[in-house]
Enzyme design. Sequence first.
Site, PDB file in Angstrom:
ATOM      1  NE  ARG A 107      -6.543  -6.876  60.335  1.00 62.11           N
ATOM      2  CZ  ARG A 107      -8.284  -7.411  60.351  1.00 62.11           C
ATOM      3  NH1 ARG A 107      -8.506  -7.015  61.751  1.00 62.11           N
ATOM      4  NH2 ARG A 107      -8.804  -7.730  59.714  1.00 62.11           N
ATOM      5  CG  HIS A 134     -11.077  -5.334  54.616  1.00 60.76           C
ATOM      6  ND1 HIS A 134     -10.350  -6.200  55.007  1.00 60.76           N
ATOM      7  CD2 HIS A 134     -12.109  -6.254  56.207  1.00 60.76           C
ATOM      8  CE1 HIS A 134     -10.471  -7.592  56.034  1.00 60.76           C
ATOM      9  NE2 HIS A 134     -11.016  -7.168  56.828  1.00 60.76           N
ATOM     10  CD  GLN A 137     -15.200  -9.498  55.693  1.00 62.89           C
ATOM     11  OE1 GLN A 137     -14.788  -9.598  55.635  1.00 62.89           O
ATOM     12  NE2 GLN A 137     -16.677 -10.276  55.211  1.00 62.89           N
ATOM     13  CG  ASP A 225     -18.419  -3.245  60.013  1.00 56.61           C
ATOM     14  OD1 ASP A 225     -17.998  -4.009  60.695  1.00 56.61           O
ATOM     15  OD2 ASP A 225     -17.155  -2.692  59.158  1.00 56.61           O
ATOM     16  CB  CYS A 266     -17.149  -8.014  57.576  1.00 50.68           C
ATOM     17  SG  CYS A 266     -16.868  -7.154  58.082  1.00 50.68           S
ATOM     18  NE  ARG A 294     -11.815 -11.648  55.051  1.00 54.15           N
ATOM     19  CZ  ARG A 294     -10.998 -11.352  55.532  1.00 54.15           C
ATOM     20  NH1 ARG A 294     -12.076 -11.118  56.385  1.00 54.15           N
ATOM     21  NH2 ARG A 294      -9.571 -10.739  55.964  1.00 54.15           N
TER      22      ARG A 294
HETATM   23  N1   CP Z   1     -13.652  -9.020  58.988  1.00 55.24           N
HETATM   24  C1   CP Z   1     -12.411  -9.334  59.442  1.00 55.24           C
HETATM   25  O1   CP Z   1     -11.680  -8.562  58.630  1.00 55.24           O
HETATM   26  O2   CP Z   1     -12.535 -10.206  60.729  1.00 55.24           O
HETATM   27  P1   CP Z   1     -11.419  -9.666  61.720  1.00 55.24           P
HETATM   28  O3   CP Z   1     -11.264  -8.475  62.395  1.00 55.24           O
HETATM   29  O4   CP Z   1     -11.033 -10.452  63.113  1.00 55.24           O
HETATM   30  O5   CP Z   1     -10.015 -10.324  60.788  1.00 55.24           O
END
Ligand code: CP
Length: 310
Positions: A107, A134, A137, A225, A266, A294
């Site tokens: 990430r 992403h 997700q 979001d 998400c 996920r």
């Molecule tokens: N939706 C998501 O990626 O959550 P986090 O940022 O908690 O990993």
Amino acid sequence: MQHFLDIHKTSTSDLRAIIDDARAVKEARAGRPKGMADDEQPLSGHMVALIFEKPSTRTRVSFDVGVRQMGGQTMVLSGSEMQLGHGETIADTARVLSRYVDMIMIRTFEENTLMEMAEHATVPVINGLTNRSHPCQIMADVLTFEEHRGPIKGKHVVWLGDGNNVCASFLHAAGQFGFDLTFAGPETLDPEAEAVGFARDQGVRIKLERDATKAVKGADLVVTDTWLSMHDPQSARERRHNQLRPYQVNDALMAHAKSDALFMHCLPAHRNEEATSQVMDGPNSVIFDEAENRLHAQKAIMRWCLNHTS
Ligand code: CP
């Protein structure tokens, strides 16, 4: 071995295989304690590095649990504590990590970091979020939609608010899975043109709408979001809130969508900002199924990276 870098960079047949495998993997261990191993152990003896340059709850925990259920071990690394954050090239980091681990999930902020890691790693690299996308997700979201409503092909998804990285991956998915998507938000927060163009090039209808009520008419799925993403400066908060208030997902807005329209987010959410608690906890909300999925979707992605998809 193959990398999972983005939805639009993965073939439609492979994306479908991953979703179908995720369902099978989920069903195969239904009802088991979370710490119990899967019957199949494709990651047995495998070490997976989970690198985080940004905070995370879902991505971190779901990858960690998923690897362990499939027989592997994890090493969670913070970008700021690695040499990666202090001048070592990404290429050198990728080459070194490839000597120690069998798979890398990262990430990061810049898409270039992910791409350089993938170019120089000799083990699979998975995109756990960048400023631009992403994909893990949205694979979970497609799985969630199909569990509740059947095939997503031909459906109408409405995204409200900021056309951010998660929205971009939804646009990639629209093109690859064959559903229409309407974005509703201010012009200054339109999703990136490349993602819109990709989806349109695949033949699906993508609309950019300024009126939230018009946008949600006939929606099968309503998604939003946070109004400020992790990479946005806090100084933008007040302006964003003023711009995005008309796009809040509340009961009045949901009343214009189809009566069985699902609601997704998400997470993490700022309750009663981008969506009200009534909607988030309401009967059409599947936000915690998304979070659970996920785990299953990413297990299928890791299996695919190792050519283990059933
Ligand atoms: N939706 C998501 O990626 O959550 P986090 O940022 O908690 O990993």
